[in-house]
Design an enzyme around this catalytic site. Structure first.
Site, mmCIF file in Angstrom:
data_model
loop_
_atom_site.group_PDB
_atom_site.id
_atom_site.type_symbol
_atom_site.label_atom_id
_atom_site.label_comp_id
_atom_site.label_asym_id
_atom_site.label_seq_id
_atom_site.Cartn_x
_atom_site.Cartn_y
_atom_site.Cartn_z
ATOM 1 N N TYR A 100 49.218 29.730 -78.975
ATOM 2 C CA TYR A 100 48.444 28.709 -79.703
ATOM 3 C C TYR A 100 48.093 29.199 -81.106
ATOM 4 O O TYR A 100 48.204 28.448 -82.084
ATOM 5 C CB TYR A 100 47.174 28.351 -78.920
ATOM 6 C CG TYR A 100 46.544 27.052 -79.367
ATOM 7 C CD1 TYR A 100 46.707 25.878 -78.634
ATOM 8 C CD2 TYR A 100 45.786 26.984 -80.539
ATOM 9 C CE1 TYR A 100 46.141 24.682 -79.049
ATOM 10 C CE2 TYR A 100 45.216 25.786 -80.957
ATOM 11 C CZ TYR A 100 45.399 24.648 -80.211
ATOM 12 O OH TYR A 100 44.836 23.468 -80.622
ATOM 13 N N TYR A 121 41.151 19.566 -74.400
ATOM 14 C CA TYR A 121 42.426 19.083 -73.859
ATOM 15 C C TYR A 121 42.193 18.757 -72.390
ATOM 16 O O TYR A 121 41.856 19.660 -71.616
ATOM 17 C CB TYR A 121 43.498 20.169 -73.935
ATOM 18 C CG TYR A 121 44.028 20.484 -75.324
ATOM 19 C CD1 TYR A 121 43.352 21.357 -76.178
ATOM 20 C CD2 TYR A 121 45.236 19.946 -75.757
ATOM 21 C CE1 TYR A 121 43.863 21.668 -77.438
ATOM 22 C CE2 TYR A 121 45.750 20.249 -77.016
ATOM 23 C CZ TYR A 121 45.064 21.101 -77.845
ATOM 24 O OH TYR A 121 45.567 21.403 -79.080
ATOM 25 N N HIS A 161 38.289 27.804 -85.643
ATOM 26 C CA HIS A 161 38.046 27.619 -84.206
ATOM 27 C C HIS A 161 38.484 28.874 -83.455
ATOM 28 O O HIS A 161 39.613 29.318 -83.598
ATOM 29 C CB HIS A 161 38.813 26.402 -83.678
ATOM 30 C CG HIS A 161 38.132 25.107 -83.973
ATOM 31 N ND1 HIS A 161 38.219 24.000 -83.171
ATOM 32 C CD2 HIS A 161 37.314 24.750 -84.994
ATOM 33 C CE1 HIS A 161 37.501 23.009 -83.673
ATOM 34 N NE2 HIS A 161 36.953 23.444 -84.792
ATOM 35 N N LYS A 198 51.983 22.494 -82.822
ATOM 36 C CA LYS A 198 52.956 23.419 -83.417
ATOM 37 C C LYS A 198 53.780 22.819 -84.554
ATOM 38 O O LYS A 198 54.383 23.559 -85.338
ATOM 39 C CB LYS A 198 53.926 23.937 -82.340
ATOM 40 C CG LYS A 198 53.307 24.900 -81.363
ATOM 41 C CD LYS A 198 53.016 26.245 -82.005
ATOM 42 C CE LYS A 198 51.789 26.864 -81.413
ATOM 43 N NZ LYS A 198 50.795 27.323 -82.320
ATOM 44 N N PRO A 227 53.402 16.933 -79.599
ATOM 45 C CA PRO A 227 52.253 17.454 -80.352
ATOM 46 C C PRO A 227 51.326 18.384 -79.569
ATOM 47 O O PRO A 227 50.560 19.133 -80.190
ATOM 48 C CB PRO A 227 51.504 16.188 -80.787
ATOM 49 C CG PRO A 227 52.012 15.092 -79.916
ATOM 50 C CD PRO A 227 53.401 15.461 -79.521
HETATM 51 P P1 FAD Z 1 57.402 15.124 -92.706
HETATM 52 O O1 FAD Z 1 55.945 15.292 -92.750
HETATM 53 O O2 FAD Z 1 57.980 14.068 -91.813
HETATM 54 O O3 FAD Z 1 57.893 14.877 -94.192
HETATM 55 C C1 FAD Z 1 59.189 14.441 -94.491
HETATM 56 C C2 FAD Z 1 59.153 13.655 -95.786
HETATM 57 O O4 FAD Z 1 60.466 13.253 -96.132
HETATM 58 C C3 FAD Z 1 58.335 12.381 -95.655
HETATM 59 O O5 FAD Z 1 57.397 12.316 -96.705
HETATM 60 C C4 FAD Z 1 59.367 11.268 -95.711
HETATM 61 O O6 FAD Z 1 58.860 10.090 -96.300
HETATM 62 C C5 FAD Z 1 60.448 11.912 -96.543
HETATM 63 N N1 FAD Z 1 61.775 11.333 -96.333
HETATM 64 C C6 FAD Z 1 62.317 10.889 -95.177
HETATM 65 N N2 FAD Z 1 63.549 10.431 -95.381
HETATM 66 C C7 FAD Z 1 63.814 10.588 -96.695
HETATM 67 C C8 FAD Z 1 64.938 10.302 -97.489
HETATM 68 N N3 FAD Z 1 66.033 9.744 -96.973
HETATM 69 N N4 FAD Z 1 64.872 10.580 -98.800
HETATM 70 C C9 FAD Z 1 63.763 11.145 -99.343
HETATM 71 N N5 FAD Z 1 62.656 11.444 -98.629
HETATM 72 C C10 FAD Z 1 62.689 11.170 -97.307
HETATM 73 N N6 FAD Z 1 51.974 17.790 -85.374
HETATM 74 C C11 FAD Z 1 50.901 18.384 -84.889
HETATM 75 O O7 FAD Z 1 50.881 19.605 -84.880
HETATM 76 N N7 FAD Z 1 49.852 17.635 -84.408
HETATM 77 C C12 FAD Z 1 49.876 16.261 -84.437
HETATM 78 O O8 FAD Z 1 48.931 15.620 -84.023
HETATM 79 C C13 FAD Z 1 50.991 15.613 -84.933
HETATM 80 N N8 FAD Z 1 51.070 14.261 -84.949
HETATM 81 C C14 FAD Z 1 52.201 13.674 -85.437
HETATM 82 C C15 FAD Z 1 52.336 12.276 -85.444
HETATM 83 C C16 FAD Z 1 53.501 11.664 -85.919
HETATM 84 C C17 FAD Z 1 53.620 10.145 -85.914
HETATM 85 C C18 FAD Z 1 54.571 12.469 -86.391
HETATM 86 C C19 FAD Z 1 55.849 11.832 -86.896
HETATM 87 C C20 FAD Z 1 54.431 13.859 -86.389
HETATM 88 C C21 FAD Z 1 53.264 14.470 -85.912
HETATM 89 N N9 FAD Z 1 53.112 15.856 -85.908
HETATM 90 C C22 FAD Z 1 52.023 16.437 -85.409
HETATM 91 C C23 FAD Z 1 54.111 16.738 -86.414
HETATM 92 C C24 FAD Z 1 53.802 17.187 -87.833
HETATM 93 O O9 FAD Z 1 53.064 16.209 -88.515
HETATM 94 C C25 FAD Z 1 55.130 17.457 -88.488
HETATM 95 O O10 FAD Z 1 55.715 18.542 -87.783
HETATM 96 C C26 FAD Z 1 55.065 17.739 -89.974
HETATM 97 O O11 FAD Z 1 54.731 16.563 -90.659
HETATM 98 C C27 FAD Z 1 56.398 18.279 -90.460
HETATM 99 O O12 FAD Z 1 56.415 18.293 -91.872
HETATM 100 P P2 FAD Z 1 57.764 17.984 -92.645
HETATM 101 O O13 FAD Z 1 57.406 18.140 -94.075
HETATM 102 O O14 FAD Z 1 58.863 18.788 -92.067
HETATM 103 O O15 FAD Z 1 58.126 16.481 -92.289
HETATM 104 C C1 DHB Z 2 45.655 17.674 -83.086
HETATM 105 C C2 DHB Z 2 46.877 17.364 -82.607
HETATM 106 C C3 DHB Z 2 47.422 18.139 -81.620
HETATM 107 O O1 DHB Z 2 48.620 17.872 -81.138
HETATM 108 C C4 DHB Z 2 46.759 19.212 -81.101
HETATM 109 O O2 DHB Z 2 47.324 19.925 -80.107
HETATM 110 C C5 DHB Z 2 45.541 19.538 -81.601
HETATM 111 C C6 DHB Z 2 44.989 18.758 -82.608
HETATM 112 C C7 DHB Z 2 45.051 16.822 -84.156
HETATM 113 O O3 DHB Z 2 45.717 15.903 -84.618
HETATM 114 O O4 DHB Z 2 43.916 17.059 -84.508
#
Ligand code: FAD
Ligand code: DHB
Length: 389
Positions: free
Chosen positions: A384, A200, A72, A296, A292
């Protein structure tokens, strides 16, 4: 059992770190609380910065992302119907890649399985100990039995509600937090996106975002009250509300269909400092959360992992401590800039229930300034697409 690095959490941060370390010949154990299917069913982020794409490529798992990801060159914005396009290519020479977090997670899981690497899924009661010494350890339950591993380092990649950050004594950690008075209701559906780029939209009824995962799958969000129950939102109600928050032309052109996922996520800004406690390092959502808006979260997890992998590889391969010593400060510098940007974009585009008439005028002025200023558009675009590592 003994390993060099115990990684807690098999989200994108944990799996990417594991892959980078294993490629460098470092022994890794990954412990994940959930099942593989559960992890893959969590719908989250969808936009990758170039730096994240490069890291996935460097890890050797970028083939499907390259083939199926959608580049994009910009985004569309609307403020009470007034349009603005931010042209990333023109302003920064960079673009982003639309590729779902679940797809990236699947690629990383399959690469680990193909390499015969050790992951323990459905690990219960994961606990870490002695990380204030050079001989930390982890314990967990699996299949009714208690297991333990000694290691040199622990990587806390277990997300916001994980066990690692919670194990740090309160006096050793500082936290900074802002909770927003709304959430996002998200829907995934197999219909073509209404436009080629993300939209957006600020609207008096609340923010709306039209995103996508492919040319046949959309991901759309509505700002909603915090107590929203996704079960109260039929697909029809969701699409009707989304249409009301978009301009008529887009609303009319938009295709809709049955949802394949629907969920509510609260919005939060959060940072823990520092990111190192002896032989424990925090990375990704375990250390910080952004709202979100601006996409980021996943990208910050990737940049943490880049710095942490460099530090750990420097330690094991070159006996250099510099990377690990600087990890926390280096990652936090980037984290705070992404926190600022996500907070700013959230403020610009959402309808805050307690805003005064003055606040609303300033918000409108912010958009008008953005619309009239190449400098302001460049500032949005460079944040971005991702600030330099
Ligand atoms: P996570 O993906 O949370 O992974 C952590 C892992 O650790 C999980 O698999 C969990 O099951 C595991 N875990 C937790 N506790 C334990 C434990 N005690 N023992 C062992 N394992 C454990 N970001 C965007 O940019 N756009 C979005 O639209 C967006 N939507 C989101 C929606 C939700 C509901 C959430 C929670 C986050 C969203 N995010 C979004 C943020 C993005 O998805 C996260 O920043 C990203 O997943 C971070 O990755 P991570 O591996 O650090 O954490
Ligand atoms: C998506 C989520 C976001 O927060 C964003 O800024 C752009 C895209 C997504 O889930 O596709």
């Amino acid at each position: 059992m003994r390993t060099q690095v115990a990684i807690i959490g098999a989200g994108p941060a944990g799996l990417l770190l594991a892959r980078l370390l294993e490629n460098a010949g470092i022994g890794v154990l990954v412990l994940e609380r959930r099942s593989p299917d559960y992890v893959l069913a969590r719908i989250r982020a969808g936009v990758l910065e170039q730096g994240s794409v490069d890291l996935v490529d460097e890890a050797g798992v970028g083939a499907r992302m390259r083939a199926e990801g959608l580049p994009h060159d910009g985004i569309e914005m609307r403020f009470d119907g007034d349009p603005l396009r931010i042209d990333f290519q023109a302003r920064t020479g960079k673009r982003v890649l639309v590729y779902g977090q679940t797809e990236l997670t699947r690629d990383l899981m399959e690469a680990r399985a193909a390499a015969g690497a050790a992951s323990v899924y459905a690990a219960e009661d994961v606990a870490i100990a002695d990380f204030d010494t050079p001989h930390p350890s982890v314990t967990w339950r699996h299949g009714g039995a208690l297991h333990a591993a000694d290691c040199d380092f622990i990587a806390g990649c277990d997300g916001f509600h994980g066990a690692t950050r919670a194990s740090v004594p309160v006096e050793a950690i500082n936290t900074f937090e802002r909770v927003y008075p709304f959430g996002w209701l998200g829907v995934m559906a197999d219909v073509p996106p209404v436009r080629d780029e993300l939209i957006y939209a600020h609207h008096a009824r609340g923010f709306a975002l039209c995103s996508m995962r492919s040319r046949r799958r959309v991901r759309c969000y509505l700002q909603c009250p915090l107590d929203t129950d996704a079960a109260d939102w039929s697909d029809e109600r969701f699409w009707d509300e989304l249409r009301r928050r978009l301009d008529p032309e887009i609303a009319e052109a938009m295709q809709t269909g049955p949802s394949i996922e629907k969920s509510v996520a609260p919005l939060r800004s959060f940072v823990a400092e520092p990111l190192r406690f002896g032989t424990l390092f925090l990375a990704g959502d375990a250390a910080h959360i952004v709202p979100p808006t601006g996409a980021k979260g996943l990208n910050l997890a990737a940049s943490d992992v880049r710095y942490l992998a460099e530090g750990l590889i420097g330690h094991f391969r070159e006996r250099s401590q510099a990377g690990l010593e600087h990890y926390s400060a280096r990652a936090l510098a980037r984290i705070w800039k992404a926190e600022r940007f996500s907070w700013w974009m959230t403020k610009l585009l959402h309808t805050f229930p307690d805003d005064s008439a003055f606040d609303r005028r300033v918000q409108r002025a912010e958009f008008d300034y953005l619309r009239g200023s190449a400098a302001a558009q460049t500032a949005l675009a460079e944040n971005y697409v991702g600030l330099p590592a």
